[in-house]
Design an enzyme around this catalytic site. Sequence first.
Site, PDB file in Angstrom:
ATOM      1  N   LYS A  85       0.847  -1.189   0.000  1.00  0.00           N
ATOM      2  CA  LYS A  85       0.000   0.000   0.000  1.00  0.00           C
ATOM      3  C   LYS A  85       0.889   1.249   0.000  1.00  0.00           C
ATOM      4  CE  LYS A  85      -4.529   0.494   2.196  1.00  0.00           C
ATOM      5  NZ  LYS A  85      -5.239   0.480   3.479  1.00  0.00           N
TER       6      LYS A  85
HETATM    7  O1  G3P Z   1      -7.509   1.310   5.786  1.00  0.00           O
HETATM    8  C1  G3P Z   1      -7.899   2.319   4.918  1.00  0.00           C
HETATM    9  C2  G3P Z   1      -9.230   2.900   5.302  1.00  0.00           C
HETATM   10  O2  G3P Z   1     -10.201   1.886   5.261  1.00  0.00           O
HETATM   11  C3  G3P Z   1      -9.228   3.568   6.655  1.00  0.00           C
HETATM   12  O3  G3P Z   1     -10.519   3.979   6.939  1.00  0.00           O
HETATM   13  O4  G3P Z   1     -11.963   4.364   8.929  1.00  0.00           O
HETATM   14  O5  G3P Z   1      -9.580   5.163   8.979  1.00  0.00           O
HETATM   15  O6  G3P Z   1     -11.267   6.291   7.492  1.00  0.00           O
HETATM   16  P1  G3P Z   1     -10.837   4.988   8.150  1.00  0.00           P
END
Ligand code: G3P
Length: 213
Positions: A85
């Site tokens: 990533k």
């Molecule tokens: O891992 C990437 C993404 O899904 C993170 O989401 O909940 O931290 O906005 P969030």
Amino acid sequence: MKFFIDTANVEEIRKANDMGIICGVTTNPSLIAKEGRDFKEVIKEITTIVDGPISGEVKATTTKAEDIIKEAREIASINSNIVVKIPITEEGLKAVKALSKEGIKTNVTLIFNSTQALFAAKAGATYVSPFLGRLDDIALPGINLIEEISEIFNNYDINTEIICASIRSPLHIAECALAGADIATVPYKVITQCLKHPLTDIGIEKFRKDSEQ
Ligand code: G3P
């Protein structure tokens, strides 16, 4: 639409995997930090649970292309199903271009507009991760981004897969499926929310009572 789970918690991954609904895992530096474990150790353990794509992110402090490439090679060497990533930056795209030529799969993350997704795909990204929940969090309709990317990728037969990320609710999942996204990466909490419905509970209770007569 395929489902990944968005966590570095191996117990949550095991529970979701046992339900037969996930075929991959995404992590990020915050999710790894939450577990308080060594990055390589937890990613390695995750690869023993799920044999699909496992996303491990480069450190946020690794910003130059050559350093991203070096770190990505190390991450990819953990297991054959690792996806690296990489945040959407100029240096990140340079690294994605080089890594795609080496056959290392990449997931370009922290995407918040469709041009970022298009450039990531042009650079050779295997996946793009648009964050719809964080757009919703600032009163912007995150699903519009998913719909835009999906339409653009369909217009040009782009093979890069869309991983809908930053999922906040079961509604997000339904909207992403309707938008034609390839994958939704879902926190365990949201997975369990999807399964709950008061009418299901009422129906099970009635069937239980009737079966006891
Ligand atoms: O891992 C990437 C993404 O899904 C993170 O989401 O909940 O931290 O906005 P969030």
